[in-house]
Design a protein around this motif. Sequence first.
Motif, PDB file in Angstrom:
ATOM      1  N   ASP A   1      16.825 -16.201  -7.202  1.00 37.26           N
ATOM      2  CA  ASP A   1      18.076 -16.029  -7.940  1.00 37.26           C
ATOM      3  C   ASP A   1      18.059 -14.878  -8.938  1.00 37.26           C
ATOM      4  O   ASP A   1      19.117 -14.483  -9.446  1.00 37.26           O
ATOM      5  N   THR A   2      16.889 -14.330  -9.229  1.00 39.24           N
ATOM      6  CA  THR A   2      16.816 -13.248 -10.213  1.00 39.24           C
ATOM      7  C   THR A   2      16.008 -12.050  -9.724  1.00 39.24           C
ATOM      8  O   THR A   2      15.700 -11.162 -10.522  1.00 39.24           O
ATOM      9  N   THR A   3      15.692 -12.014  -8.436  1.00 40.98           N
ATOM     10  CA  THR A   3      14.843 -10.932  -7.931  1.00 40.98           C
ATOM     11  C   THR A   3      15.343 -10.416  -6.587  1.00 40.98           C
ATOM     12  O   THR A   3      15.546 -11.200  -5.661  1.00 40.98           O
ATOM     13  N   ILE A   4      15.536  -9.092  -6.499  1.00 41.49           N
ATOM     14  CA  ILE A   4      15.928  -8.462  -5.250  1.00 41.49           C
ATOM     15  C   ILE A   4      14.977  -7.305  -4.945  1.00 41.49           C
ATOM     16  O   ILE A   4      14.270  -6.824  -5.835  1.00 41.49           O
ATOM     17  N   VAL A   5      14.971  -6.883  -3.691  1.00 41.05           N
ATOM     18  CA  VAL A   5      14.078  -5.802  -3.257  1.00 41.05           C
ATOM     19  C   VAL A   5      14.875  -4.790  -2.455  1.00 41.05           C
ATOM     20  O   VAL A   5      15.628  -5.157  -1.542  1.00 41.05           O
ATOM     21  N   ILE A   6      14.681  -3.507  -2.787  1.00 39.20           N
ATOM     22  CA  ILE A   6      15.329  -2.421  -2.059  1.00 39.20           C
ATOM     23  C   ILE A   6      14.244  -1.583  -1.388  1.00 39.20           C
ATOM     24  O   ILE A   6      13.380  -1.017  -2.061  1.00 39.20           O
ATOM     25  N   PRO A   7      14.251  -1.488  -0.052  1.00 30.80           N
ATOM     26  CA  PRO A   7      13.238  -0.699   0.639  1.00 30.80           C
ATOM     27  C   PRO A   7      13.526   0.791   0.545  1.00 30.80           C
ATOM     28  O   PRO A   7      14.686   1.211   0.451  1.00 30.80           O
ATOM     29  N   ASP A   8      12.483   1.586   0.567  1.00 28.91           N
ATOM     30  CA  ASP A   8      12.648   3.040   0.650  1.00 28.91           C
ATOM     31  C   ASP A   8      12.589   3.454   2.112  1.00 28.91           C
ATOM     32  O   ASP A   8      11.943   2.805   2.932  1.00 28.91           O
ATOM     33  N   ARG A   9      13.279   4.541   2.450  1.00 24.25           N
ATOM     34  CA  ARG A   9      13.274   5.070   3.806  1.00 24.25           C
ATOM     35  C   ARG A   9      12.924   6.554   3.771  1.00 24.25           C
ATOM     36  O   ARG A   9      12.863   7.173   2.710  1.00 24.25           O
ATOM     37  N   LEU A  10      12.711   7.120   4.950  1.00 20.64           N
ATOM     38  CA  LEU A  10      12.406   8.538   5.036  1.00 20.64           C
ATOM     39  C   LEU A  10      13.493   9.354   4.364  1.00 20.64           C
ATOM     40  O   LEU A  10      14.688   9.117   4.571  1.00 20.64           O
TER      41      LEU A  10
ATOM     42  N   VAL B   1      13.114  -1.873   9.749  1.00 18.58           N
ATOM     43  CA  VAL B   1      14.292  -1.513  10.535  1.00 18.58           C
ATOM     44  C   VAL B   1      13.805  -0.701  11.732  1.00 18.58           C
ATOM     45  O   VAL B   1      13.037   0.250  11.565  1.00 18.58           O
ATOM     46  N   LYS B   2      14.225  -1.106  12.914  1.00 19.26           N
ATOM     47  CA  LYS B   2      13.805  -0.445  14.155  1.00 19.26           C
ATOM     48  C   LYS B   2      12.280  -0.367  14.252  1.00 19.26           C
ATOM     49  O   LYS B   2      11.710   0.627  14.695  1.00 19.26           O
ATOM     50  N   GLY B   3      11.638  -1.418  13.777  1.00 17.50           N
ATOM     51  CA  GLY B   3      10.184  -1.493  13.856  1.00 17.50           C
ATOM     52  C   GLY B   3       9.451  -0.714  12.797  1.00 17.50           C
ATOM     53  O   GLY B   3       8.216  -0.710  12.778  1.00 17.50           O
ATOM     54  N   ARG B   4      10.179  -0.065  11.888  1.00 18.07           N
ATOM     55  CA  ARG B   4       9.559   0.752  10.848  1.00 18.07           C
ATOM     56  C   ARG B   4       9.501  -0.006   9.534  1.00 18.07           C
ATOM     57  O   ARG B   4      10.536  -0.342   8.944  1.00 18.07           O
ATOM     58  N   VAL B   5       8.281  -0.295   9.082  1.00 17.72           N
ATOM     59  CA  VAL B   5       8.093  -0.960   7.789  1.00 17.72           C
ATOM     60  C   VAL B   5       7.999   0.117   6.710  1.00 17.72           C
ATOM     61  O   VAL B   5       7.273   1.109   6.871  1.00 17.72           O
ATOM     62  N   PRO B   6       8.725  -0.003   5.611  1.00 17.18           N
ATOM     63  CA  PRO B   6       8.669   1.035   4.572  1.00 17.18           C
ATOM     64  C   PRO B   6       7.298   1.109   3.919  1.00 17.18           C
ATOM     65  O   PRO B   6       6.549   0.132   3.901  1.00 17.18           O
ATOM     66  N   VAL B   7       6.978   2.274   3.379  1.00 16.15           N
ATOM     67  CA  VAL B   7       5.713   2.434   2.650  1.00 16.15           C
ATOM     68  C   VAL B   7       5.895   2.133   1.171  1.00 16.15           C
ATOM     69  O   VAL B   7       4.918   2.052   0.422  1.00 16.15           O
ATOM     70  N   LEU B   8       7.159   1.964   0.747  1.00 14.99           N
ATOM     71  CA  LEU B   8       7.458   1.747  -0.665  1.00 14.99           C
ATOM     72  C   LEU B   8       8.709   0.884  -0.773  1.00 14.99           C
ATOM     73  O   LEU B   8       9.611   0.972   0.058  1.00 14.99           O
TER      74      LEU B   8
ATOM     75  N   ALA C   1      20.907  12.001  13.200  1.00 17.02           N
ATOM     76  CA  ALA C   1      20.985  10.549  13.082  1.00 17.02           C
ATOM     77  C   ALA C   1      19.870   9.856  13.849  1.00 17.02           C
ATOM     78  O   ALA C   1      19.463   8.741  13.499  1.00 17.02           O
ATOM     79  N   GLU C   2      19.374  10.498  14.883  1.00 21.85           N
ATOM     80  CA  GLU C   2      18.308   9.887  15.690  1.00 21.85           C
ATOM     81  C   GLU C   2      16.966   9.907  14.973  1.00 21.85           C
ATOM     82  O   GLU C   2      16.039   9.186  15.375  1.00 21.85           O
ATOM     83  N   ARG C   3      16.849  10.711  13.910  1.00 23.94           N
ATOM     84  CA  ARG C   3      15.581  10.822  13.192  1.00 23.94           C
ATOM     85  C   ARG C   3      15.544  10.008  11.900  1.00 23.94           C
ATOM     86  O   ARG C   3      14.603  10.130  11.110  1.00 23.94           O
ATOM     87  N   LEU C   4      16.530   9.189  11.667  1.00 28.27           N
ATOM     88  CA  LEU C   4      16.645   8.497  10.393  1.00 28.27           C
ATOM     89  C   LEU C   4      15.459   7.612  10.067  1.00 28.27           C
ATOM     90  O   LEU C   4      15.095   7.433   8.904  1.00 28.27           O
ATOM     91  N   TYR C   5      14.845   7.022  11.080  1.00 28.67           N
ATOM     92  CA  TYR C   5      13.721   6.121  10.843  1.00 28.67           C
ATOM     93  C   TYR C   5      12.433   6.666  11.430  1.00 28.67           C
ATOM     94  O   TYR C   5      11.471   5.934  11.624  1.00 28.67           O
TER      95      TYR C   5
END
Length: 210
Positions: free
Chosen positions: A77-86, A136-143, A205-209
């Motif tokens: 209820d008080t914690t959220i997480v935002i992933p980083d992407r390329l 997303v699309k099998g890509r786990v963020p590094v941060l 757009a194909e290189r987003l991940y």
Amino acid sequence: MTDTDDLVEVTSHDELRELLGAPLQRVAEKARTSLHDYDRQWLAASPFCLMSTAGGDGTCDVSPKGDPAGFTLVLDDTTIVIPDRLGNRRADGFHNVIDNPHVGLVYLIPGRGDTLRINGRARLVRDAPFFPRLAVKGRVPVLAMVVEVEEIFYHCSKAFLRSDLWRPESWQPEVVPSRACIAKALESPDQSLEELERYYGPAYAERLYG
């Protein structure tokens, strides 16, 4: 340089309040400190947010963050997480968080004029048990950025109504130079316009991940 000597500045909270008036009590007191079920639903439907930060020296940054709807993970209820992407690797906002953990977030849902605002304290993490859930699309963020919610509330739609932001008939994407033209003039003058148009073309757009 523009002459600004004749500007009449507002320099006090009292003067600002005199100009704008006092907010309604329900507006002044609408901020909460934990997520409501409606907030969870909003985060699950939102594909985009704006992240505002300020460095230790006061330098400010606003960074767009976007992914498939529901990209923000709710831990409790008080914690959220935002992933980083390329991205471009500047990481201005993340550098700010290291010096000053305070962040402001505005979550949008396309077509909705109201927005969800979350203010809190952020930490950067490079690994945690929840990282696989951020893939997303099998890509786990590094941060990822973990935000401890301190203030949360909804903002009305006046700005979106005034700007006609969601009215397609008001959209004019060609009114300014293309992304390739801007990059050629300001960022990559040694590259040809044709190269940049290919880079920012459909394959972009194909290189987003990765």
